[in-house]
Write an enzyme that holds these catalytic residues in place. Structure first.
Site, PDB file in Angstrom:
ATOM      1  N   THR A 105      -0.840  -1.690   9.170  1.00 59.46           N
ATOM      2  CA  THR A 105      -1.552  -2.816   8.561  1.00 59.46           C
ATOM      3  C   THR A 105      -0.469  -3.740   8.032  1.00 59.46           C
ATOM      4  O   THR A 105       0.126  -3.493   7.024  1.00 59.46           O
ATOM      5  CB  THR A 105      -2.453  -2.322   7.443  1.00 59.46           C
ATOM      6  OG1 THR A 105      -3.359  -1.395   8.007  1.00 59.46           O
ATOM      7  CG2 THR A 105      -3.219  -3.434   6.785  1.00 59.46           C
ATOM      8  N   THR A 151       0.870  -1.182   0.000  1.00 54.99           N
ATOM      9  CA  THR A 151       0.000   0.000   0.000  1.00 54.99           C
ATOM     10  C   THR A 151       0.904   1.228   0.000  1.00 54.99           C
ATOM     11  O   THR A 151       1.314   1.686  -1.055  1.00 54.99           O
ATOM     12  CB  THR A 151      -0.970   0.005   1.205  1.00 54.99           C
ATOM     13  OG1 THR A 151      -0.239  -0.234   2.420  1.00 54.99           O
ATOM     14  CG2 THR A 151      -2.037  -1.065   1.038  1.00 54.99           C
ATOM     15  N   GLU A 207       6.302   4.718   7.034  1.00 57.69           N
ATOM     16  CA  GLU A 207       5.820   5.815   6.202  1.00 57.69           C
ATOM     17  C   GLU A 207       6.637   7.086   6.436  1.00 57.69           C
ATOM     18  O   GLU A 207       6.720   7.602   7.548  1.00 57.69           O
ATOM     19  CB  GLU A 207       4.339   6.065   6.482  1.00 57.69           C
ATOM     20  CG  GLU A 207       3.463   4.950   5.939  1.00 57.69           C
ATOM     21  CD  GLU A 207       2.015   5.071   6.337  1.00 57.69           C
ATOM     22  OE1 GLU A 207       1.184   4.460   5.659  1.00 57.69           O
ATOM     23  OE2 GLU A 207       1.719   5.760   7.326  1.00 57.69           O
ATOM     24  N   SER A 249      -7.671   9.417   0.033  1.00 54.85           N
ATOM     25  CA  SER A 249      -7.918   9.960  -1.310  1.00 54.85           C
ATOM     26  C   SER A 249      -7.088   9.246  -2.364  1.00 54.85           C
ATOM     27  O   SER A 249      -6.256   8.443  -2.062  1.00 54.85           O
ATOM     28  CB  SER A 249      -7.606  11.452  -1.338  1.00 54.85           C
ATOM     29  OG  SER A 249      -6.259  11.691  -1.018  1.00 54.85           O
ATOM     30  N   LYS A 288       4.160  -7.012   3.978  1.00 53.79           N
ATOM     31  CA  LYS A 288       3.920  -5.617   3.643  1.00 53.79           C
ATOM     32  C   LYS A 288       3.563  -4.873   4.909  1.00 53.79           C
ATOM     33  O   LYS A 288       3.094  -5.447   5.886  1.00 53.79           O
ATOM     34  CB  LYS A 288       2.811  -5.467   2.608  1.00 53.79           C
ATOM     35  CG  LYS A 288       1.409  -5.862   3.044  1.00 53.79           C
ATOM     36  CD  LYS A 288       0.636  -4.840   3.845  1.00 53.79           C
ATOM     37  CE  LYS A 288       0.636  -3.486   3.151  1.00 53.79           C
ATOM     38  NZ  LYS A 288      -0.060  -2.471   4.042  1.00 53.79           N
ATOM     39  N   ASN A 335      -0.427  10.310   5.949  1.00 49.25           N
ATOM     40  CA  ASN A 335      -1.607   9.875   6.681  1.00 49.25           C
ATOM     41  C   ASN A 335      -2.730  10.914   6.721  1.00 49.25           C
ATOM     42  O   ASN A 335      -3.874  10.573   6.982  1.00 49.25           O
ATOM     43  CB  ASN A 335      -1.202   9.474   8.094  1.00 49.25           C
ATOM     44  CG  ASN A 335      -0.548   8.100   8.096  1.00 49.25           C
ATOM     45  OD1 ASN A 335      -1.225   7.087   8.019  1.00 49.25           O
ATOM     46  ND2 ASN A 335       0.773   8.076   8.159  1.00 49.25           N
TER      47      ASN A 335
END
Length: 407
Positions: free
Chosen positions: A190, A153, A276, A407, A179, A402
């Site tokens: 996740t 992702t 991230e 979107s 992942k 985040n």
């Protein structure tokens, strides 16, 4: 034990595929399949979050009740979490589609999802994706890589690893992919992980090995302190290596546990380093702790500290934040006795001793903290236990990613 190239297709009898199904993303692979040519023993660990995604409920049930598992279908983009009875029905529909395409029972198909919470899966795209995946399964390195790419992702790199060792006079392979770079704080994020092996082993020992190992691997990483609704780690063992089945904790079992640990730890560190917006893998080693549990608690507290993570991003030797995180961890210790060190490929420096800062060079500390892998070593001076936790720095980009994730 040696590392080899590959991931989920490295072990004998396993095939994989990754395709563009347009579940949510455009122009990128977003569905994967892992398939064994023969039935597998299966083990799994799942999120401790009370809010569990439909695939978690499905997989836990199938691993516990089905006589064997033979395939896994994964989609990225939509998590199928907080989707009610419809979400669970979609797990059944996905498994049935795979069963029909692969000519296997639906109860031996696991499903997994990752992505946005609260959205229903577009089942027309999912079932079309299943058919496409079944039609292009291969046992090649490229196929395993495509599967690893399809489950991403916000990950910036795909994550896969494979190792080999000897058991019962046979060569055994353990490979895996995972992942996760956000909502990462496993307690079994996740996070999704899939490990395949051709070893012959009892289901009971396979589950015991996985449950024991996750405590010091995936459960010792954190990106942002958020335990996901979808955390899933599954191991499939198909016995194709031809070794005598492992039914007791003998030497072959110990060698398998070591290989499983190497795969899990490697994948866990790759996930932590790919947090991230991250620019550095942030590692904390606690040594000479009073006991193992304290060592884990202390190490995890440091890598979870937002202030410490921000200091790592700024290459700032703000050791007070580390002391603070150790102090609120819940473990008891004497702050006057412990010692702190920073280390990386640029060197090692002691920054705290005897209850105060050492006479260290800020310039040297900044140089050490500017490397892509930074380690804090905490010597508790209390015993022989130790533990390591992995995280990442906290950057401006984490907030940007985040704030705009849906979107």
């Amino acid at each position: 034990m040696e590392h080899i190239k590959g991931g989920v297709t490295a072990a004998k009898g396993f095939m994989a595929a990754g395709v563009e199904a347009n579940v949510k993303y455009k122009n990128r692979k977003d569905m994967a399949m892992v398939y064994s040519q023969v039935p597998c023993k299966a083990a799994g660990v799942f999120t401790s979050n009370v809010v569990k995604a439909a695939p978690v409920v499905w997989d836990r049930e199938k691993i516990n009740t089905s006589p064997y598992i033979q395939a896994v279908v994964v989609n990225s983009g939509i998590a199928n979490a907080c989707t009610g009875r419809q979400g669970y029905a979609y797990c059944q529909e996905t498994a049935d589609a795979a069963a029909g395409a692969l000519q296997i029972p639906g109860d031996c198909v696991l499903v997994a999802s990752t992505g946005v919470i609260g959205m229903q899966l577009p089942m027309d795209k999912i079932t079309a994706g299943v058919a496409a995946l079944a039609g292009c399964l291969k046992d090649t390195l490229e196929a395993g890589t495509q599967a690893a790419e399809a489950i991403m992702t916000t990950d910036t790199i795909s994550k896969q690893v494979a190792v080999q060792f000897e058991a019962g006079g046979k060569t055994v392979t353990v490979g895996g992919m995972s992942k996760g770079s956000g909502m990462i704080h496993p307690n079994m994020c996740t996070m999704l992980g899939f490990v395949t092996t051709d070893i012959a082993i009892s289901k009971e020992l396979l589950q015991e090995a996985l449950s024991a190992d996750v405590v010091d691997t995936f459960n010792m990483i954190s990106v942002d302190g958020d335990t996901s609704t979808n955390d899933t780690l599954v191991v499939l063992a198909n016995g194709c290596a031809g070794n005598p089945e492992i039914t007791e904790k003998n030497e072959d079992y110990l060698h398998f546990c070591q290989a499983l640990h190497e795969v899990n730890e490697t994948l866990a560190k790759m996930m932590a380093g790919d947090g991230e917006g991250a620019t550095a893998l942030f590692e904390t080693k606690v040594i000479h702790a009073a006991n193992k549990e304290d060592a884990r608690t202390l190490a995890k507290s440091v890598i979870c500290s937002s202030l410490t993570k921000a200091a790592i991003f700024g290459h700032d030797a703000n050791w007070g934040r580390i002391l603070c995180a150790l102090g609120y961890s819940g473990a008891s210790f004497d702050p006057e006795a412990i010692e702190l060190f920073f280390e990386s490929s640029a060197g090692r420096i002691q920054i705290y001793k005897d209850g105060q800062a050492t006479d260290y060079s800020e310039e040297e500390a900044t140089k050490i903290l500017s490397c892509p892998v930074v380690t804090v070593v905490v010597d508790m001076k209390m015993g022989e236990a130790q533990a390591t936790a992995w995280g990442c720095d906290l950057t401006y980009d984490y907030v940007k990613i985040n704030a705009d994730y849906r979107s």
